[in-house]
Design an enzyme around this catalytic site. Structure first.
Site, PDB file in Angstrom:
ATOM      1  N   GLY A 118      11.368 -20.279   6.836  1.00 33.19           N
ATOM      2  CA  GLY A 118      11.662 -19.700   8.139  1.00 33.19           C
ATOM      3  C   GLY A 118      10.824 -20.219   9.287  1.00 33.19           C
ATOM      4  N   SER A 119      10.348 -21.474   9.202  1.00 31.13           N
ATOM      5  CA  SER A 119       9.556 -21.963  10.339  1.00 31.13           C
ATOM      6  C   SER A 119      10.440 -22.152  11.575  1.00 31.13           C
ATOM      7  CB  SER A 119       8.813 -23.256   9.977  1.00 31.13           C
ATOM      8  OG  SER A 119       9.697 -24.332   9.815  1.00 31.13           O
ATOM      9  N   ASN A 120      11.718 -22.481  11.383  1.00 29.12           N
ATOM     10  CA  ASN A 120      12.619 -22.575  12.544  1.00 29.12           C
ATOM     11  C   ASN A 120      12.918 -21.187  13.129  1.00 29.12           C
ATOM     12  OD1 ASN A 120      13.578 -25.379  13.261  1.00 29.12           O
ATOM     13  ND2 ASN A 120      13.815 -25.425  11.036  1.00 29.12           N
TER      14      ASN A 120
ATOM     15  N   LYS B 281      23.678 -22.132   2.445  1.00 26.20           N
ATOM     16  CA  LYS B 281      25.000 -21.754   1.911  1.00 26.20           C
ATOM     17  C   LYS B 281      26.084 -22.172   2.894  1.00 26.20           C
ATOM     18  CE  LYS B 281      23.290 -18.674  -1.200  1.00 26.20           C
ATOM     19  NZ  LYS B 281      23.384 -18.937  -2.604  1.00 26.20           N
ATOM     20  N   LEU B 282      27.285 -22.370   2.354  1.00 23.83           N
ATOM     21  CA  LEU B 282      28.424 -22.625   3.234  1.00 23.83           C
ATOM     22  C   LEU B 282      28.784 -21.320   3.934  1.00 23.83           C
ATOM     23  CD1 LEU B 282      30.482 -24.838   4.042  1.00 23.83           C
ATOM     24  CD2 LEU B 282      31.999 -23.916   2.297  1.00 23.83           C
TER      25      LEU B 282
ATOM     26  N   HIS C  85      20.120 -29.484  11.385  1.00 23.85           N
ATOM     27  CA  HIS C  85      20.108 -30.343  10.199  1.00 23.85           C
ATOM     28  C   HIS C  85      18.978 -31.358  10.353  1.00 23.85           C
ATOM     29  CE1 HIS C  85      21.721 -32.199   6.612  1.00 23.85           C
ATOM     30  NE2 HIS C  85      21.522 -33.371   7.196  1.00 23.85           N
TER      31      HIS C  85
ATOM     32  N   GLU D  79      12.326 -30.328  14.998  1.00 18.62           N
ATOM     33  CA  GLU D  79      13.285 -29.219  14.876  1.00 18.62           C
ATOM     34  C   GLU D  79      12.816 -28.004  15.666  1.00 18.62           C
ATOM     35  OE1 GLU D  79      14.829 -28.269  10.956  1.00 18.62           O
ATOM     36  OE2 GLU D  79      14.020 -30.141  10.199  1.00 18.62           O
TER      37      GLU D  79
HETATM   38  C1  GAR Z   1      14.753 -27.369   7.930  1.00 19.74           C
HETATM   39  O1  GAR Z   1      14.260 -28.671   7.830  1.00 19.74           O
HETATM   40  C2  GAR Z   1      16.245 -27.387   8.211  1.00 19.74           C
HETATM   41  O2  GAR Z   1      16.643 -28.417   9.062  1.00 19.74           O
HETATM   42  C3  GAR Z   1      16.784 -27.593   6.832  1.00 19.74           C
HETATM   43  O3  GAR Z   1      16.012 -26.743   6.033  1.00 19.74           O
HETATM   44  C4  GAR Z   1      14.695 -26.654   6.582  1.00 19.74           C
HETATM   45  C5  GAR Z   1      14.335 -25.194   6.719  1.00 19.74           C
HETATM   46  O4  GAR Z   1      12.998 -25.047   7.100  1.00 19.74           O
HETATM   47  N1  GAR Z   1      18.188 -27.311   6.765  1.00 19.74           N
HETATM   48  C6  GAR Z   1      19.033 -27.970   5.984  1.00 19.74           C
HETATM   49  O5  GAR Z   1      18.689 -28.855   5.235  1.00 19.74           O
HETATM   50  C7  GAR Z   1      20.487 -27.517   6.109  1.00 19.74           C
HETATM   51  N2  GAR Z   1      21.360 -28.539   5.596  1.00 19.74           N
HETATM   52  P1  GAR Z   1      12.468 -23.649   7.624  1.00 19.74           P
HETATM   53  O6  GAR Z   1      12.896 -22.588   6.621  1.00 19.74           O
HETATM   54  O7  GAR Z   1      10.974 -23.820   7.671  1.00 19.74           O
HETATM   55  O8  GAR Z   1      13.049 -23.407   8.986  1.00 19.74           O
END
Ligand code: GAR
Length: 227
Positions: free
Chosen positions: A15-17, A98-99, A116, A186
């Site tokens: 969940g850093s995003n 997930k889709l 992404h 990101e």
């Molecule tokens: C991120 O790098 C995001 O872009 C990727 O998962 C990571 C989640 O990091 N998403 C995908 O690969 C989707 N196809 P986070 O949990 O630290 O935000």
């Protein structure tokens, strides 16, 4: 879209995003992160939500997803009901693996974004997530990767692209090193894209066309030119 925006997040991992969105929008009066749906109990994002005082929800274990084209399905009902309860205007997939069920895509078309960790349409699609993306990038020998924010449609990573930012791949890079470099980008590009959508600076039109209504994205600083 404009005025106040209620932003819901779907996430599967640390969940850093999600955190980047909370940090960006917490001080803003008319933007609110209304909740996060984690795809599983124990996802790190749930602890982040608790600390931030943001509502969270997890689908019932084993919730079935309806087959493509079919209505209903326990998972679809859960997602739609939760997002509706939170009165969500915008849905952000922030590391959601997930889709997304088709009825949810239809209900939020033009208001649902995904981040992404590569430059789509390269290195995307089913099975391309997390470390797998960065491993594929290194194996392909490309020298530039990056991050993409796009509108979500019915297929993995295929929806119309809203914005992207490049990241170099350096000699001797490991997937972890590339992931860290991309993740830092990101955390800047995702809040910027969400703000663009919330403020009405960008919108999805017919025929998968993304229209930037006004020049908004400062490519030097990732900031909103209007302050
Ligand atoms: C991120 O790098 C995001 O872009 C990727 O998962 C990571 C989640 O990091 N998403 C995908 O690969 C989707 N196809 P986070 O949990 O630290 O935000």
């Amino acid at each position: 879209m404009s005025d106040a925006a209620r932003i819901a997040v779907l996430a599967s991992g640390g969940g850093s995003n999600f955190q980047a969105l909370v940090d960006r929008f917490r001080p803003v009066a008319d933007r609110e992160i209304v909740g996060v749906i984690a795809s599983r109990e124990g996802a790190g994002v749930l602890e982040r939500a608790r600390r931030a005082g943001v509502a969270s929800a997890v689908p019932p274990a084993g919730a079935a997803v309806a087959p493509a084209g079919a209505a209903g399905g326990e998972m679809t009902t859960f997602l739609l009901r939760t997002l509706d309860e939170w009165r969500s205007d915008i849905v952000v997939l922030a590391g959601y693996m997930k889709l997304v069920p088709e009825p949810l895509v239809r209900a939020y078309r033009g208001r649902i974004l995904n981040i992404h960790p590569a430059l789509l349409p390269s290195f995307g699609g089913r099975g391309m997530y997390g470390a797998r993306v960065h491993r594929a990038v290194i194996e392909a020998g490309v020298r530039i990767t990056g991050a993409t924010v796009h509108f979500v449609d019915e297929a993995y990573d295929r929806g119309p692209i809203l914005c992207q930012w490049p990241v170099p791949v350096l000699a001797g890079d490991t997937p972890e090193a590339v992931a860290a470099r991309v993740l830092a980008v990101e955390h800047r590009i995702l809040p910027a894209a969400v703000e663009a959508l919330a403020s009405g600076a960008v919108r999805l039109e017919a025929e998968r066309r993304v229209r930037w209504v006004r020049e908004w994205f400062d490519t030097e600083t990732f900031t909103n030119r209007e302050g």
